[in-house]
Motif scaffolding. Structure first.
Motif, PDB file in Angstrom:
ATOM      1  N   ASP A 275     -16.817 -79.984  -6.899  1.00 31.09           N
ATOM      2  CA  ASP A 275     -18.495 -79.525  -6.585  1.00 31.09           C
ATOM      3  C   ASP A 275     -18.608 -78.620  -5.050  1.00 31.09           C
ATOM      4  N   TYR A 276     -19.617 -77.979  -5.151  1.00 30.66           N
ATOM      5  CA  TYR A 276     -19.971 -77.523  -3.896  1.00 30.66           C
ATOM      6  C   TYR A 276     -21.565 -77.991  -3.584  1.00 30.66           C
ATOM      7  N   ALA A 277     -21.621 -78.997  -2.555  1.00 27.00           N
ATOM      8  CA  ALA A 277     -22.672 -79.635  -2.199  1.00 27.00           C
ATOM      9  C   ALA A 277     -23.195 -80.384  -3.510  1.00 27.00           C
ATOM     10  N   GLU A 278     -22.355 -81.026  -4.029  1.00 22.57           N
ATOM     11  CA  GLU A 278     -22.732 -81.865  -5.397  1.00 22.57           C
ATOM     12  C   GLU A 278     -23.156 -81.165  -6.646  1.00 22.57           C
TER      13      GLU A 278
ATOM     14  N   LYS B  35     -15.537 -88.341  -5.826  1.00 20.43           N
ATOM     15  CA  LYS B  35     -16.176 -88.111  -7.212  1.00 20.43           C
ATOM     16  C   LYS B  35     -15.478 -87.302  -7.994  1.00 20.43           C
ATOM     17  N   GLY B  36     -14.590 -86.132  -7.370  1.00 22.48           N
ATOM     18  CA  GLY B  36     -14.121 -85.240  -7.953  1.00 22.48           C
ATOM     19  C   GLY B  36     -13.286 -85.221  -9.144  1.00 22.48           C
ATOM     20  N   CYS B  37     -12.513 -86.681  -9.212  1.00 21.42           N
ATOM     21  CA  CYS B  37     -11.700 -86.960 -10.344  1.00 21.42           C
ATOM     22  C   CYS B  37     -12.519 -87.282 -11.552  1.00 21.42           C
ATOM     23  N   ALA B  38     -13.549 -87.393 -11.769  1.00 20.85           N
ATOM     24  CA  ALA B  38     -14.235 -88.095 -12.890  1.00 20.85           C
ATOM     25  C   ALA B  38     -13.710 -87.428 -14.178  1.00 20.85           C
ATOM     26  N   MET B  39     -14.004 -85.990 -14.237  1.00 19.15           N
ATOM     27  CA  MET B  39     -13.476 -85.793 -15.681  1.00 19.15           C
ATOM     28  C   MET B  39     -12.302 -85.589 -15.853  1.00 19.15           C
ATOM     29  N   PHE B  40     -11.469 -85.354 -14.973  1.00 19.44           N
ATOM     30  CA  PHE B  40      -9.789 -85.280 -15.061  1.00 19.44           C
ATOM     31  C   PHE B  40      -9.410 -86.829 -15.474  1.00 19.44           C
ATOM     32  N   MET B  41      -9.975 -87.980 -14.824  1.00 21.16           N
ATOM     33  CA  MET B  41      -9.551 -89.359 -15.107  1.00 21.16           C
ATOM     34  C   MET B  41      -9.815 -89.814 -16.265  1.00 21.16           C
ATOM     35  N   VAL B  42     -11.142 -89.403 -16.715  1.00 17.00           N
ATOM     36  CA  VAL B  42     -11.569 -89.979 -18.107  1.00 17.00           C
ATOM     37  C   VAL B  42     -10.589 -89.240 -19.372  1.00 17.00           C
ATOM     38  N   ASP B  43     -10.654 -87.905 -18.920  1.00 20.16           N
ATOM     39  CA  ASP B  43      -9.568 -87.132 -19.938  1.00 20.16           C
ATOM     40  C   ASP B  43      -8.113 -87.773 -19.984  1.00 20.16           C
ATOM     41  N   LEU B  44      -7.592 -87.702 -18.875  1.00 18.64           N
ATOM     42  CA  LEU B  44      -6.368 -88.071 -18.586  1.00 18.64           C
ATOM     43  C   LEU B  44      -6.030 -89.520 -19.154  1.00 18.64           C
ATOM     44  N   ALA B  45      -7.012 -90.478 -18.938  1.00 28.31           N
ATOM     45  CA  ALA B  45      -6.509 -91.758 -19.283  1.00 28.31           C
ATOM     46  C   ALA B  45      -6.833 -91.861 -20.719  1.00 28.31           C
ATOM     47  N   ARG B  46      -7.614 -91.188 -21.382  1.00 27.97           N
ATOM     48  CA  ARG B  46      -7.825 -91.285 -22.933  1.00 27.97           C
ATOM     49  C   ARG B  46      -6.454 -90.699 -23.628  1.00 27.97           C
ATOM     50  N   ALA B  47      -6.006 -89.853 -22.982  1.00 27.79           N
ATOM     51  CA  ALA B  47      -4.716 -88.940 -23.649  1.00 27.79           C
ATOM     52  C   ALA B  47      -3.270 -90.008 -23.325  1.00 27.79           C
ATOM     53  N   ILE B  48      -3.261 -90.837 -22.335  1.00 25.17           N
ATOM     54  CA  ILE B  48      -2.117 -91.440 -22.118  1.00 25.17           C
ATOM     55  C   ILE B  48      -2.021 -92.781 -23.209  1.00 25.17           C
TER      56      ILE B  48
END
Ligand code: XMP
Ligand code: MG
Length: 181
Positions: free
Chosen positions: A159-162, A43-56
């Motif tokens: 995260d640490y412990a979600e 789940k760690g990619c979530a923020m990075f993924m949406v920001d990156l996708a929108r900027a490509i």
């Protein structure tokens, strides 16, 4: 939540700027290929993924995969289990794996070998964070947001412990937080 953070390693503006740079680089590299499938590692990619996708600035598709590694919670054991597979057939597709962090590299080495068996046209790796000191698996990384020192970090998806995933910055967690758990 913020009282558990020792210090901010990478601020919100710095993340934004680097994500824009990575997106520009990726847009240039994939422009002529006419195909791009971003594969986020949950789940760690979530923020990075949406920001990156929108900027490509290219047509692209997104999909997600989820893995879990057995072992202690702040370290990966290298024994990786697939929790959620892709919905997409990646054969003959140009695939870019999007990760939050590479530590030992064991998780990505496993994922990479699994996905290569499915005959993608190409397979590259993009990670927001990289801990070069800790690498034990030899895995090629094509796009790196930031090289960071060997400290346990949280925020912007990590995260640490979600907990702490929703912090807008990357921060170093106070060791007391995980030592007392
Ligand atoms: P490996 O060692 O397989 O580990 O490259 C990658 C996975 O380990 C987790 N990880 C972290 N998670 N802060 C986190 O929140 C960290 O500093 C950290 N270091 C490793 C993460 O799940 C990553 O995908
Ligand atoms: Mg992860």
């Amino acid at each position: 939540m913020r009282q558990d953070i020792d210090y901010i390693l990478i601020g919100e503006d710095q993340i934004k700027q680097r994500v824009a740079e990575l997106a520009a680089e990726i847009s240039a590299d994939y422009r002529d290929l006419g195909d791009l499938l971003l594969v986020g590692v949950l789940k760690g990619c979530a923020m990075f993924m949406v920001d990156l996708a929108r900027a490509i600035d290219l047509p692209l598709a997104i999909d997600f995969i989820a893995v879990a590694s057995y072992g202690a919670s702040t370290e990966s054991s290298g024994v990786v289990r697939l929790i959620k597979d892709l919905d997409t057939d990646i054969s003959q597709r140009h695939v870019l794996i999007v990760e939050d962090i590479i530590d030992s590299g064991l998780t990505l080495a496993y994922l990479r070998s699994q996905l290569l068996r499915r005959n993608p046209a190409s397979l590259r790796i993009c990670t927001l964070l990289n801990k070069p000191e800790r690498r034990t698996a030899d895995v090629p990384v094509d796009y790196i947001g930031f090289d960071i020192p060997n400290a346990f970090v949280v925020g912007y998806g990590l995260d640490y412990a979600e907990r702490y995933r929703n912090l807008p910055f990357i921060g170093v967690l106070r060791p007391e937080v995980y030592q007392s758990a």
